[in-house]
Design a protein around this motif. Sequence first.
Motif, short mmCIF file in Angstrom:
data_model
loop_
_atom_site.label_atom_id
_atom_site.label_comp_id
_atom_site.label_asym_id
_atom_site.label_seq_id
_atom_site.Cartn_x
_atom_site.Cartn_y
_atom_site.Cartn_z
N UNK A 140 -12.43 -8.00 9.39
CA UNK A 140 -11.95 -8.82 8.27
C UNK A 140 -13.11 -9.57 7.64
N UNK A 141 -13.98 -10.14 8.46
CA UNK A 141 -15.05 -10.98 7.92
C UNK A 141 -16.22 -11.02 8.88
N UNK A 142 -17.41 -11.16 8.31
CA UNK A 142 -18.62 -11.28 9.13
C UNK A 142 -19.50 -12.38 8.56
N UNK A 143 -20.31 -12.94 9.42
CA UNK A 143 -21.19 -14.04 9.00
C UNK A 143 -22.49 -13.93 9.77
N UNK A 149 0.86 -1.19 0.00
CA UNK A 149 0.00 0.00 0.00
C UNK A 149 0.89 1.23 0.00
N UNK A 150 0.41 2.29 -0.66
CA UNK A 150 1.21 3.52 -0.72
C UNK A 150 0.31 4.66 -1.18
N UNK A 192 -5.21 -5.87 3.98
CA UNK A 192 -4.34 -4.73 4.25
C UNK A 192 -5.10 -3.80 5.18
N UNK A 193 -4.51 -3.51 6.33
CA UNK A 193 -5.18 -2.63 7.29
C UNK A 193 -5.05 -1.20 6.81
N UNK A 194 -6.18 -0.49 6.81
CA UNK A 194 -6.21 0.90 6.36
C UNK A 194 -6.99 1.69 7.40
N UNK A 195 -6.29 2.20 8.41
CA UNK A 195 -6.97 2.88 9.51
C UNK A 195 -7.81 1.86 10.27
N UNK A 233 0.60 -5.47 17.28
CA UNK A 233 -0.34 -4.83 16.34
C UNK A 233 -0.30 -5.48 14.96
N UNK A 234 -1.47 -5.79 14.43
CA UNK A 234 -1.56 -6.40 13.10
C UNK A 234 -1.33 -7.89 13.09
N UNK A 235 -1.01 -8.44 14.28
CA UNK A 235 -0.74 -9.88 14.36
C UNK A 235 -1.76 -10.62 15.21
#
Lengths: 282, 282, 282, 282
Positions: free
Chosen positions: C230-233, C7-8, C271-274, C182-184
């Motif tokens: 990330x995901x919902x069900x 990302x950039x 990809x985490x974006x905020x 973070x992120x893990x």
Amino acid sequence: MLILKLSCPDQHGIVAKIANYIASHNGNLLEFNQFTNTFDSKFFARLEIDTADIDVEINSFITGFNVLGEALKAEWHFRHSPFKLRTVILVTKTTHCLNEILWRTSESDLPLEITSIIGNRDHCQAIAEKEGIPFHHIDMDGDQKNDGFQQIAQILRDEEVQLGILARFMQILPNWFCDEFSGKLINIHHSFLPAFIGANPYRQAYNRGVKLIGATCHYVTADLDAGPIIEQEVKRVLHSHSPQDLMRLGRDCERSALARGIRYHAYDRTIIDGNRAIVFED
Amino acid sequence: MLILKLSCPDQHGIVAKIANYIASHNGNLLEFNQFTNTFDSKFFARLEIDTADIDVEINSFITGFNVLGEALKAEWHFRHSPFKLRTVILVTKTTHCLNEILWRTSESDLPLEITSIIGNRDHCQAIAEKEGIPFHHIDMDGDQKNDGFQQIAQILRDEEVQLGILARFMQILPNWFCDEFSGKLINIHHSFLPAFIGANPYRQAYNRGVKLIGATCHYVTADLDAGPIIEQEVKRVLHSHSPQDLMRLGRDCERSALARGIRYHAYDRTIIDGNRAIVFED
Amino acid sequence: MLILKLSCPDQHGIVAKIANYIASHNGNLLEFNQFTNTFDSKFFARLEIDTADIDVEINSFITGFNVLGEALKAEWHFRHSPFKLRTVILVTKTTHCLNEILWRTSESDLPLEITSIIGNRDHCQAIAEKEGIPFHHIDMDGDQKNDGFQQIAQILRDEEVQLGILARFMQILPNWFCDEFSGKLINIHHSFLPAFIGANPYRQAYNRGVKLIGATCHYVTADLDAGPIIEQEVKRVLHSHSPQDLMRLGRDCERSALARGIRYHAYDRTIIDGNRAIVFED
Amino acid sequence: MLILKLSCPDQHGIVAKIANYIASHNGNLLEFNQFTNTFDSKFFARLEIDTADIDVEINSFITGFNVLGEALKAEWHFRHSPFKLRTVILVTKTTHCLNEILWRTSESDLPLEITSIIGNRDHCQAIAEKEGIPFHHIDMDGDQKNDGFQQIAQILRDEEVQLGILARFMQILPNWFCDEFSGKLINIHHSFLPAFIGANPYRQAYNRGVKLIGATCHYVTADLDAGPIIEQEVKRVLHSHSPQDLMRLGRDCERSALARGIRYHAYDRTIIDGNRAIVFED
């Protein structure tokens, strides 16, 4: 054919008593859905009764039930089938829910007789005219609001309306109005309640990055967005979807949740139980 | 609590008669689902009866129903709840359906007592041993096939099995076996029947370019892949999915369709009606 | 095969530059998913690169990308495939999410190497032992909480963990812990966020009478229940479902949302974006 | 904005070449979806290109691509956005698919300019007139069939139609017609293909007792019901549903599968690959 829906405090033998009454007049049960909420001992039932061989007038059969109904301390309702519910649709600007209801009514998917369409804007007037349905433009901005609701109430009374559908009607209803037409008003909320209560739910949903968005069809109560839920629908969201895409997908959720909710209500498949709705699905 | 399921030719007053019998012994109906198929005048019902206040022994209550059941020319079945169905699982190589059933059984999602696992390969033996369930490896290749089914039948008889689950058991059952255990065998087919009957359904689905794949849980009959369907499940397919991806997604369909199908069967929510299955969903 | 996610800030020609780098070393693109968020001009991409014909060592290819990556002011990550993520699973009492991950790992549905299972209760110890995975029982009640998280952090460090899965781990994480990993860290929340934040979501859902319940898989941040989704069900709810039934249906939602969420993360599809997560679905 | 879709035999460096061409003219990629089918080494891509800063005329940019396109032995297509596809809708009696398309077109959900509606019955004439769209009633019974298709073809040619939608058009198309308009005709089939090919799929589905019914949107080929599938949709069936209920639920499947299929086609999200369709979903 008759549809009977009934709720009452639970006790032993209710089904037997109801079924005996029907059998005693030679009615035949086609479908019997019953459910007892054991948390608070409430009995709920919906029956479809074939009345072809019944041995009295239908109306006598219906009034004859009063003795049993009262003995059970029940609330109940009979509906002759086929039937058409006298219905008014309330709109503001958007047309998708209105169009969905009109189309399904014309296809006999929904058993409605739409007597009027009421708009606080005139965006839907052309559609009403195409269908030959009276359109009432009632301006409700600023201090015209209370007058507006008085006018709407008068139309509902005059037309002996059995169902009022808020098809994306963007006005908050006064309490007296909710009370007078309690159980007869169905709203479509453009979010998956109770998430995203309030304004701009699609923008809220975008900002939160949810992966599913939805819509909620519910009975109107004075407590905004908190009425008994009849039906909900969701669609999957992708990261590439803009807030506008969410609105587009949301419209599809709204159309189908509202259509199913109206159908359940019209065929007496719903029973309001506090702030929950029992729905005998089909 | 008792569950009663019943089917019979339709006539007036059936519900009243059944409910009267229950009420006469002070049973209380918790849930009553009834449906009449008006095409061929058949009556189907499933009842949940609270027997806490019942005035006779449960077994007397059950045998006492015989008079009414026979008068109605009904087929019926009572089940005491809670209960555990004596169950054998048949497997070949793949483990996902087996694991799903074992896990749900351990979580009490499925009311099963698994007495044996039978495999025509030994791939699942380690899993059986971990769970402490007897594993029978019965080789069925070539001319050992008939002997093999004789052995399986003997196990089902010896263990007084109420349910046999074909959890991706890759053998075609002989007619005599289907007949002897009719209504007691549930299969999971790895396609959305009736599409892709036969071998390699995921490869067939890939080649056809379908956008949804599925799995089907059904009762086993001598007519392969044509037994009454209990439950089906689908998942979305993307163009980037290889046949291996379809198998992976398909495994999820199989697990959930099979689990729900077993649950419906176990709680007597299914009634076989020719090559259709009535399912009172929950 | 290499997976590259990047990302950039957006600018013209990014795809050309990246693709040129790959082509210049004779790599072949198998899948290229790119998305530009035009609201805030951010560029996101995920690439699958066939490295069979590549003309340098893989590691030289990866380090050689630094020049371009830095010029683009990008964040990026290469992953060799096939691979296994070093993973720790955190649990409390319930086993369904743990079992789901273990089964999918054994089926190679999830590319994980599970180095430890950590529980603040010992309910899952037997499962860990059956699978031959070390189990750490770390009591965290009362004032042992901070010590407990220090111990967990040490395990994650010692085992060079790439992913920590909170599989119904019923503890609120301290901020320092969220920051360090973070992120893990991936959590499964037992409601359809943002509805029913907080305790007892199934009871809340029952009381509100919703017609769909759900589960949410999200990255862990210090702001509880507000991390990137990330995901919902969701699953459909009937009026006959008790709060216990909602828990049962909810477990299925949790299992599948968590499994898909882990899969997306492991294959670098997120990809985490905020507080949003870009997810290149498959 | 330009949309480019392209397919060609795979080779190294295709993405780089395409992206270089775009970057060399100062175009900016907003979305790049690429997929290589490694089974038969085919490359497929769809790009959205922001042309605001492009340094040549759009048409020069498009024709300038020919050199690269031919070198890659590609099939490709550029589409200016926004755009409206010149569209003819073919109908027989039922109105639900027609109404869905008209409504979505009026809402700008579908980027269509509907130039004519053609019916082999006149049931939809009133709807066409309400919308102010020319209606051609072309009788095709008996030996008028070939003449009828000649007339339809002439209308499609005269109106330079880019898309023909068979919105429940109950006629089998002659091969020459399918060939002439290959890739430009979309049909909605009222079953979940490949199940229930042929007449009366809802009756077939009822008789088979399936638990899900569906609809399939596909490109028309001379091989009836076997064209590349663009989209499919299913709905749950209950045992209480009659064949009429299946038709009602099926109408909803048809409307949504057709609408999504048209949308994918219109926005160039589909690439036909033999009898499969690549669909870059949104």
